[in-house]
Design an enzyme around this catalytic site. Structure first.
Site, PDB file in Angstrom:
ATOM      1  N   CYS A  81       0.832  -1.209   0.000  1.00  0.00           N
ATOM      2  CA  CYS A  81       0.000   0.000   0.000  1.00  0.00           C
ATOM      3  C   CYS A  81       0.864   1.255   0.000  1.00  0.00           C
ATOM      4  O   CYS A  81       1.926   1.276   0.623  1.00  0.00           O
ATOM      5  CB  CYS A  81      -0.919   0.016   1.221  1.00  0.00           C
ATOM      6  N   CYS A 162      -3.716  -0.273  -3.212  1.00  0.00           N
ATOM      7  CA  CYS A 162      -4.321   0.197  -1.970  1.00  0.00           C
ATOM      8  C   CYS A 162      -3.615   1.461  -1.492  1.00  0.00           C
ATOM      9  O   CYS A 162      -2.447   1.686  -1.806  1.00  0.00           O
ATOM     10  CB  CYS A 162      -4.267  -0.890  -0.903  1.00  0.00           C
TER      11      CYS A 162
END
Ligand code: AVW
Length: 256
Positions: A81, A162
């Site tokens: 992420c 993400c």
């Protein structure tokens, strides 16, 4: 010694045999795992076998991207992420940049992208051979072996996105957000609002020339993204990114 190296290089790159493709792929797979311990749960033999079943025995112009589903499901890859870097028409500079630092990761810096990067492969109908020459080119047919792989791998990379994602686009061309690119046709469409917070475009420009963040194609991108995700765009001179490539100690946050 140098003659020997050249000779073996010529041999291995011109040999179309199944064995050489298999060896290339397993060697690259093992080298990657060696350098990226977080990938050590992967089994390179299993990856080869899932990979080859996508195209062996098939017409090389008739391999849909779904043929690579078993490969994608075989690869174990942790999502990273806030560090994922997408790109379009900036292949060289983006990889010169990620090669030097760990703060951003492109598809080609993940196991499956690293293995296939730079390779050409295909099979033939009613044959169990694999080939590395004489394969259809990128635009020769839509569902060619290599293009379908990149489509499928890109889809998986975008599905895993993400946090804050970044895209490096080319401000020296007329349409930085090209509607026919993988970035536009596959990746942007798969960003999930529940997981992805924002998209930051880094528009690589040549000293205040070329396109700006006001470019119509980037407005199209913004419309596609917002209001689901936050969008921002920053024009960054290529020289600034080159400086960061030559000085890998510069904090990533200072590069744009
Ligand atoms: P790209 P994308 N002939 O720079 O957004 C031969 O357009 O599509 O960026 N090879 C081609 C052709 C063509 N006409 N078009 C594309 N390619 C190959 C995966 C060529 O190797 C990553 F995650 C070119 O350098 C990025 O975010 C490469 O495809 C995104 O997809 C990229 O074409 C980059 O694909």
């Amino acid at each position: 010694i140098s003659l020997g190296v050249v000779h073996s290089h010529v041999l291995s790159s011109s040999s179309p045999s199944s064995e050489s493709l298999k060896k290339t792929i397993i060697d690259k797979c093992e080298a990657f795992i060696q350098n990226n311990k977080s990938s050590s749960a992967n089994n390179c033999q299993k990856i080869w076998s899932a990979f080859q079943q996508a195209f062996v025995g098939r017409d090389p112009c008739n391999v849909p991207m779904e043929a690579y589903d078993p490969l994608i499901h075989t690869v174990i890859q942790d999502p990273v992420c806030n560090r994922m870097l997408f790109w379009s028409k900036t292949k060289k500079i983006v990889h010169d940049f990620t090669e030097k630092r760990d703060c951003f990761l492109t598809l080609e810096d993940t196991l499956v992208g690293f293995i296939m990067n730079g390779l050409t492969w295909c099979g033939k109908e009613d044959s169990n051979e694999t080939f590395t020459t004489g394969c259809p080119g990128w635009t020769d047919c839509v569902n060619n072996t290599v293009r379908s792989f990149w489509n499928r791998a890109s889809a998986a990379f975008a599905d895993a996105a993400c946090g804050d994602v970044t895209a490096m686009l080319n401000g020296s061309i007329a349409t930085p957000f090209s509607p026919t690119s993988i970035f536009a046709t596959i990746e942007v469409k798969r960003f999930k609002a529940a997981k992805v917070k924002s998209l930051s475009v880094v528009l690589v420009t040549k000293e205040n020339k070329g396109t700006t963040c006001d470019d119509p194609s980037l407005q199209d991108l913004q419309k596609e993204i917002e209001p689901k995700l936050k969008y921002n765009c920053k024009a960054v001179p290529e020289s600034k990114i080159q400086d960061c490539i030559s000085h890998p100690d510069t904090a990533c946050g200072a590069c744009w």
